[in-house]
Enzyme design. Sequence first.
Site, short mmCIF file in Angstrom:
data_model
loop_
_atom_site.label_atom_id
_atom_site.label_comp_id
_atom_site.label_asym_id
_atom_site.label_seq_id
_atom_site.Cartn_x
_atom_site.Cartn_y
_atom_site.Cartn_z
N ARG A 53 46.89 46.31 41.87
CA ARG A 53 46.73 47.18 43.04
C ARG A 53 46.03 46.36 44.11
NH1 ARG A 53 42.07 45.99 43.11
NH2 ARG A 53 41.80 47.51 44.74
N GLY A 54 45.83 46.95 45.27
CA GLY A 54 45.31 46.19 46.40
C GLY A 54 46.51 45.66 47.19
N ALA A 55 46.48 45.87 48.51
CA ALA A 55 47.66 45.61 49.34
C ALA A 55 48.25 44.20 49.15
CB ALA A 55 47.32 45.89 50.80
N ARG A 90 54.77 52.56 45.77
CA ARG A 90 53.58 53.07 46.46
C ARG A 90 53.86 53.06 47.97
NH1 ARG A 90 47.85 51.08 44.61
NH2 ARG A 90 47.35 53.13 45.52
N GLN A 203 37.44 51.96 41.84
CA GLN A 203 37.71 50.53 42.05
C GLN A 203 36.44 49.74 42.37
OE1 GLN A 203 39.56 53.00 43.29
NE2 GLN A 203 41.68 52.43 43.62
N ASP A 244 44.92 48.62 53.97
CA ASP A 244 46.26 48.70 53.38
C ASP A 244 47.34 48.69 54.43
OD1 ASP A 244 44.34 50.08 51.32
OD2 ASP A 244 46.10 49.35 50.24
N ASN A 254 42.69 52.60 54.86
CA ASN A 254 42.11 51.99 53.65
C ASN A 254 41.77 53.12 52.67
OD1 ASN A 254 41.15 49.55 52.29
ND2 ASN A 254 39.10 50.37 52.57
N LYS A 255 41.23 52.74 51.55
CA LYS A 255 40.93 53.69 50.47
C LYS A 255 40.18 54.92 50.99
CE LYS A 255 41.96 53.48 47.11
NZ LYS A 255 43.20 54.17 46.66
O1 MRU Z 1 44.69 52.18 45.62
P1 MRU Z 1 44.33 50.73 45.69
O2 MRU Z 1 43.33 50.31 44.67
O3 MRU Z 1 45.56 49.84 45.71
O4 MRU Z 1 43.65 50.59 47.12
C1 MRU Z 1 43.19 49.34 47.54
C2 MRU Z 1 42.45 49.35 48.81
O5 MRU Z 1 42.31 50.37 49.43
C3 MRU Z 1 41.94 48.04 49.33
O6 MRU Z 1 40.76 48.21 50.05
C4 MRU Z 1 43.01 47.44 50.24
O7 MRU Z 1 44.22 47.29 49.55
C5 MRU Z 1 42.61 46.14 50.80
S1 MRU Z 1 42.65 44.91 49.54
C6 MRU Z 1 42.40 43.39 50.07
#
Ligand code: MRU
Length: 365
Positions: A53-55, A90, A203, A244, A254-255
Amino acid sequence: MKVNGTPMRTIWLARDGWSVEIIDQTRLPHRLETVSLLSAADTAHAIRDMLVRGAPLIGATAAYGMALAARVDASDAGLARAHDLLLATRPTAVNLRWALDGMMACLRPLAAADRPARAYARAAEIAEEDVAINAAIGRHGLAVLEEIRARKPAGEPLNVLTHCNAGWLATVDWGTATAPLYMAHDKGLPVHVWVDETRPRNQGASLTAWELGNHGVPHTVIVDNAGGHLMQHGLVDVVIVGSDRTTATGDVCNKIGTYLKALAAHDTGVPFYVALPSPTIDFTLSDGVADIPIEQRSADEVAKISGLTDAGTVETVSLLPDGSPAANYAFDVTPARLVTGLITERGVAPASRAGIACLFPDRAA
Ligand code: MRU
């Protein structure tokens, strides 16, 4: 970054030369396990169920998913099927579409026989580019941190608050928000990180705390609602989060919970920076609140929680009364007006159309 003193990345090609290894992030922090991806279907599962996960890491993993698909069926139809399967995993992080469309653009002009090798090569380039981009973000972010630190009395640590995991686990290496923190720490700048736990999937508590701890960066995990209080009491010098999807006008998705941190930072005068690689910028969008699709995930992620028991087993328990519904919005949008600056691989820009276009005139056009 280091795990038990050994450098590690989040994704790599296996010794067989074709299957793809990832860290299964659903098992952290209690177990460090790797998983082999053998097909586009495995890759889609890994992204959808958040083993990765993470963009930026979603983008790199999807690129390898296309390579796995091309190995089996490199026809136009085969690639299109894999592209659509992976794209549907996603909706919010735009790096996914960026990587998939880039793979298609690179493979389509080639004869089918040449596509598998090129697909692996391009996926590897995307992964390497991500590492280089994050290292550059780290250098630009370090300068920001040093400037803020210089305004503090000597000997006091720089207190940084971060939300979710925008760490090396969210990228191929370094992380975005964490890259400046690792560089500051490695340079001897005293840094302390407030880590938002980041409900519902934790996370922050599970991933950011784990990676900072492995690298030896001092940190403290806090509940998501603590940030505003800490800012009111002068205990946060700067907030750095990831993104993201960022619009051409500087709105940042973002999250979930990031927006509330930005509001508190604005009210208390704490600088609020967003560290992001340029593939996270969606130049087609101008209004983040109206236009960015916000993922809604299973209510189970809110209603249940997993953890390590005293007996050493990982177990999942329910939190809610029987019958109480739960909603699980995974992201929110922070308007550009609340963002002090965007830390990118090309430097730090104001969160505005002009600021972004100045750093990325090639893409903004
Ligand atoms: O749902 P996730 O864990 O994929 O969400 C991730 C985030 O929101 C991160 O902050 C974002 O992807 C930036 S990662 C460098």
